[in-house]
Design a protein around this motif. Structure first.
Motif, PDB file in Angstrom:
ATOM      1  N   ILE A   1       0.975  -1.043   0.097  1.00  0.00           N
ATOM      2  CA  ILE A   1      -0.019  -0.029   0.043  1.00  0.00           C
ATOM      3  C   ILE A   1       0.910   1.202   0.081  1.00  0.00           C
ATOM      4  N   GLU A   2       0.724   1.960  -1.036  1.00  0.00           N
ATOM      5  CA  GLU A   2       1.483   3.321  -1.055  1.00  0.00           C
ATOM      6  C   GLU A   2       0.610   4.511  -0.427  1.00  0.00           C
ATOM      7  N   ALA A   3       0.972   4.506   0.915  1.00  0.00           N
ATOM      8  CA  ALA A   3       0.171   5.272   1.776  1.00  0.00           C
ATOM      9  C   ALA A   3       0.313   6.775   1.636  1.00  0.00           C
ATOM     10  N   GLY A   4       1.232   7.381   0.798  1.00  0.00           N
ATOM     11  CA  GLY A   4       1.197   8.699   0.547  1.00  0.00           C
ATOM     12  C   GLY A   4       2.779   9.351   0.416  1.00  0.00           C
ATOM     13  N   PHE A   5       2.801  10.615   0.338  1.00  0.00           N
ATOM     14  CA  PHE A   5       3.914  11.247   0.172  1.00  0.00           C
ATOM     15  C   PHE A   5       4.388  12.061   1.183  1.00  0.00           C
ATOM     16  N   PRO A   6       5.108  11.644   2.179  1.00  0.00           N
ATOM     17  CA  PRO A   6       5.064  12.278   3.556  1.00  0.00           C
ATOM     18  C   PRO A   6       5.646  13.858   3.384  1.00  0.00           C
ATOM     19  N   ILE A   7       6.664  14.270   2.568  1.00  0.00           N
ATOM     20  CA  ILE A   7       7.237  15.455   2.684  1.00  0.00           C
ATOM     21  C   ILE A   7       6.192  16.541   2.093  1.00  0.00           C
ATOM     22  N   SER A   8       5.178  15.996   1.318  1.00  0.00           N
ATOM     23  CA  SER A   8       4.356  16.829   0.677  1.00  0.00           C
ATOM     24  C   SER A   8       3.327  17.831   1.664  1.00  0.00           C
ATOM     25  N   SER A   9       2.887  17.361   2.969  1.00  0.00           N
ATOM     26  CA  SER A   9       2.189  17.995   3.611  1.00  0.00           C
ATOM     27  C   SER A   9       2.096  17.462   5.066  1.00  0.00           C
ATOM     28  N   PRO A  10       1.726  17.890   6.099  1.00  0.00           N
ATOM     29  CA  PRO A  10       1.702  17.714   7.522  1.00  0.00           C
ATOM     30  C   PRO A  10       0.600  16.540   7.434  1.00  0.00           C
ATOM     31  N   GLY A  11      -0.479  16.765   6.772  1.00  0.00           N
ATOM     32  CA  GLY A  11      -1.676  15.776   6.543  1.00  0.00           C
ATOM     33  C   GLY A  11      -1.022  14.330   5.914  1.00  0.00           C
TER      34      GLY A  11
ATOM     35  N   ALA B   1      -2.157   1.175  11.991  1.00  0.00           N
ATOM     36  CA  ALA B   1      -3.387   0.209  11.651  1.00  0.00           C
ATOM     37  C   ALA B   1      -3.252  -0.813  10.894  1.00  0.00           C
ATOM     38  N   VAL B   2      -2.452  -0.920   9.957  1.00  0.00           N
ATOM     39  CA  VAL B   2      -2.309  -2.105   8.980  1.00  0.00           C
ATOM     40  C   VAL B   2      -1.043  -2.932   9.259  1.00  0.00           C
ATOM     41  N   THR B   3      -1.134  -4.070   9.197  1.00  0.00           N
ATOM     42  CA  THR B   3      -0.101  -5.004   9.435  1.00  0.00           C
ATOM     43  C   THR B   3       0.430  -5.971   8.575  1.00  0.00           C
ATOM     44  N   GLU B   4      -0.315  -6.354   7.556  1.00  0.00           N
ATOM     45  CA  GLU B   4       0.051  -7.769   6.750  1.00  0.00           C
ATOM     46  C   GLU B   4       0.631  -6.951   5.598  1.00  0.00           C
ATOM     47  N   PRO B   5      -0.045  -5.831   4.724  1.00  0.00           N
ATOM     48  CA  PRO B   5       0.824  -5.359   3.594  1.00  0.00           C
ATOM     49  C   PRO B   5       2.088  -4.458   3.956  1.00  0.00           C
ATOM     50  N   VAL B   6       3.037  -4.513   2.977  1.00  0.00           N
ATOM     51  CA  VAL B   6       4.136  -3.566   3.220  1.00  0.00           C
ATOM     52  C   VAL B   6       3.568  -2.024   2.940  1.00  0.00           C
ATOM     53  N   ILE B   7       4.140  -1.160   3.616  1.00  0.00           N
ATOM     54  CA  ILE B   7       3.738   0.252   3.885  1.00  0.00           C
ATOM     55  C   ILE B   7       4.737   0.884   2.912  1.00  0.00           C
ATOM     56  N   CYS B   8       4.448   1.870   1.948  1.00  0.00           N
ATOM     57  CA  CYS B   8       5.149   2.360   1.242  1.00  0.00           C
ATOM     58  C   CYS B   8       4.991   3.937   1.362  1.00  0.00           C
ATOM     59  N   ALA B   9       6.254   4.711   1.210  1.00  0.00           N
ATOM     60  CA  ALA B   9       6.061   6.064   1.087  1.00  0.00           C
ATOM     61  C   ALA B   9       6.864   6.593   0.160  1.00  0.00           C
TER      62      ALA B   9
END
Length: 501
Positions: free
Chosen positions: A44-54, A65-73
């Motif tokens: 799961i590509e969860a977001g682009f962290p540098i783009s905004s605080p949100g 919250a999510v444990t099975e998939p790889v979390i990608c930024a």
């Protein structure tokens, strides 16, 4: 590694969420992420962290919250972006940093005002820096669809040597034809000496309507990760559609590839994303569109009713849709009309189908589409003309509800001439009423579907209630009409009971 396994990388929450008007709150993103996890998405590509605080906070919370998939930024090829991604991913059980830079001469010259050599150095440096935070680093060669193949191969070989474990070959502008894109992937397989040390990923945009076709061409030629979004949402014309790729690979067994996607969850998450992102799915959208399993042509309807695979290569239940939809129009035949009348509970041995069909055609000539309410009217049930002939009739309905009162209902039914009465509580007036009816009927009946629709609009309008109940494994439909929603619901439920008994 299973060489025929295709990994599914979902970027709905990053690339899909970049669409104007589709932004989600962190809570909403977590809801979607959990559904993606249940669907069987690998990354799961969860977001682009540098783009905004949100966006940063969303990656943090999804990681928790999510444990099975790889979390990608996602990051650009610089240390500031990569530091932000590493910090946002600190709670992830399995994490990936997705960094990259442009690879086409167009981007090198007009976006970066740089040279091939300088871009290559930046690409290698970014991958090496990202490896300080995780062993799972994906590199994207932006605009690879328009990049020179020899230079692209040089770049991919260099970033794999620097530590990239996945190499993403994006057709960023949706430019390639399927044979061109497939040949590009094949070129990398044949000319990158260390290609066996990484997974090739494909990320295709839909500017020319070829995203899914290009993705499949990439898989056939050696890619083993597909990057996609639910409903194909994304920048401009969108991304490769997850549901399309998953069902193509599932349907075409001869290709020999498989994913971990639980296809029965596709329709549910498609509907969730459609509502949350306020991006309506076009009716003729493949797999999840409203008309994807709908048939209005009489010839098609007859063929489907005789044998589904005459006109459906997919079983709607495989993607979480209950059944195909036989739409009644002036082009529909007797077989389709008979199918709907039986679905509504009519006994065909008591009906002159030829006579009913002629009346149906007259009605259909004046309307684009015939609804269940129209059929009830056609059969004389729409205005309760046959109410006195029913075995079960409602003779009293009394409901008390409000805030903070707990809803209570009293119902009296006349069953074959005998009056029976019961009262019950519920979590709402309709639920309380159905509980009271259950107390009278004393039978195992499951309410499977319940919908309320205003006939025209306005608070004084007549409401139509449709219900589907299940009894001993068989479905029965009930319909009710009233300016009172509870009253309409009761009559719909009792209408279904009459068809059972």
């Amino acid at each position: 590694m299973d060489k025929n396994r295709v990994y599914v990388f979902d970027t709905t929450l990053r690339d899909g969420e970049q669409v104007p008007g589709c932004q989600l709150t962190t809570v909403e993103k977590i809801i979607v992420a959990k559904k993606l996890e249940a669907l069987g998405v690998d990354i799961i590509e969860a977001g682009f962290p540098i783009s905004s605080p949100g966006d940063f906070q969303s990656v943090v919370e999804i990681s928790k919250a999510v444990t099975e998939p790889v979390i990608c930024a996602l990051t650009r090829a610089n240390t500031t972006d990569i530091d932000a991604a590493a910090e946002a991913l600190r709670f992830a059980k399995r994490k990936r940093i997705h960094t990259g830079i442009g690879s086409s001469d167009m981007h090198i010259k007009y976006k970066f005002n740089s040279t091939r050599e300088q871009i290559l150095e930046r690409a290698v440096a970014a991958v090496k820096y990202a490896r300080n935070f995780t062993d799972d680093v994906e590199f994207f060669a932006e605009d690879a669809g328009r990049a020179d193949n020899a230079y692209l191969a040089q770049m991919i070989e260099a970033v794999i040597a620097a530590g990239a474990t996945t190499v993403n070959i994006p057709d960023t502008n949706g430019y390639c034809l399927p044979d061109q894109y497939g040949a590009k992937i094949k070129y990398l397989v044949d000319h990158v000496s260390n290609i066996d040390k990484a997974i090739i990923s494909v990320h295709c945009h839909n500017d020319l309507g070829l995203a899914t076709a290009n993705t499949i061409a990439g898989v056939i030629n050696g890619a083993r990760q597909v990057e996609c979004t639910i409903n194909g949402i994304g920048e401009r014309a969108g991304n490769t559609s997850l549901e399309e790729v998953a069902m193509i690979l599932k349907t075409h067994h001869g290709l020999g590839y498989h994913t971990n996607i639980n296809s029965k969850g596709i329709y549910e998450i498609s509907t969730l994303v459609e509502k949350m992102m306020r991006m309506p799915v076009q009716p003729n959208k493949a797999i999840v569109g409203r008309n994807a399993f709908a048939h209005s042509s009489g010839i098609h309807q007859d063929g489907v009713l005789k044998h589904r695979e005459n006109y459906e290569i997919l079983n709607p239940e495989d993607v979480g849709i209950n059944s195909n939809s036989i739409i009644l129009t002036a082009r529909s035949g007797r077989h389709a009309l008979k199918h709907h009348l039986e679905r509504l509970g009519y006994k065909m041995d008591k009906i002159n189908l030829d006579e009913v069909y002629q009346r149906f055609l007259e009605m259909a000539d004046n309307k684009k589409e015939i609804s269940d309410a129209d059929l009830l009217q056609l059969m004389g049930d729409g205005d309760n003309k046959n109410y006195d002939d029913k075995a079960i009739k409602v003779t009293l309905l009394q409901v008390v509800c409000g805030d903070p009162l707990r809803p209570m209902a009293t119902v009296k039914l006349r069953i074959n001439g005998e009056d029976r009465e019961a009262s019950a509580a519920g979590n709402g007036p309709v639920n309380a009423t159905i509980n009271a009816i259950h107390a009278i009927i004393k039978d195992e009946i499951e309410l499977d579907e319940f919908s309320i629709q205003a006939m025209h609009g306005g608070s004084e309008d007549i409401s139509k209630v449709n219900m589907r109940v299940k009894h001993k494994g068989q479905a029965f439909y009930g319909f009710g009409y009233s300016t009172d929603i509870v009253n309409a619901s009761v009559h719909a439920y009792v209408d279904a009971l009459n068809k059972i008994y």
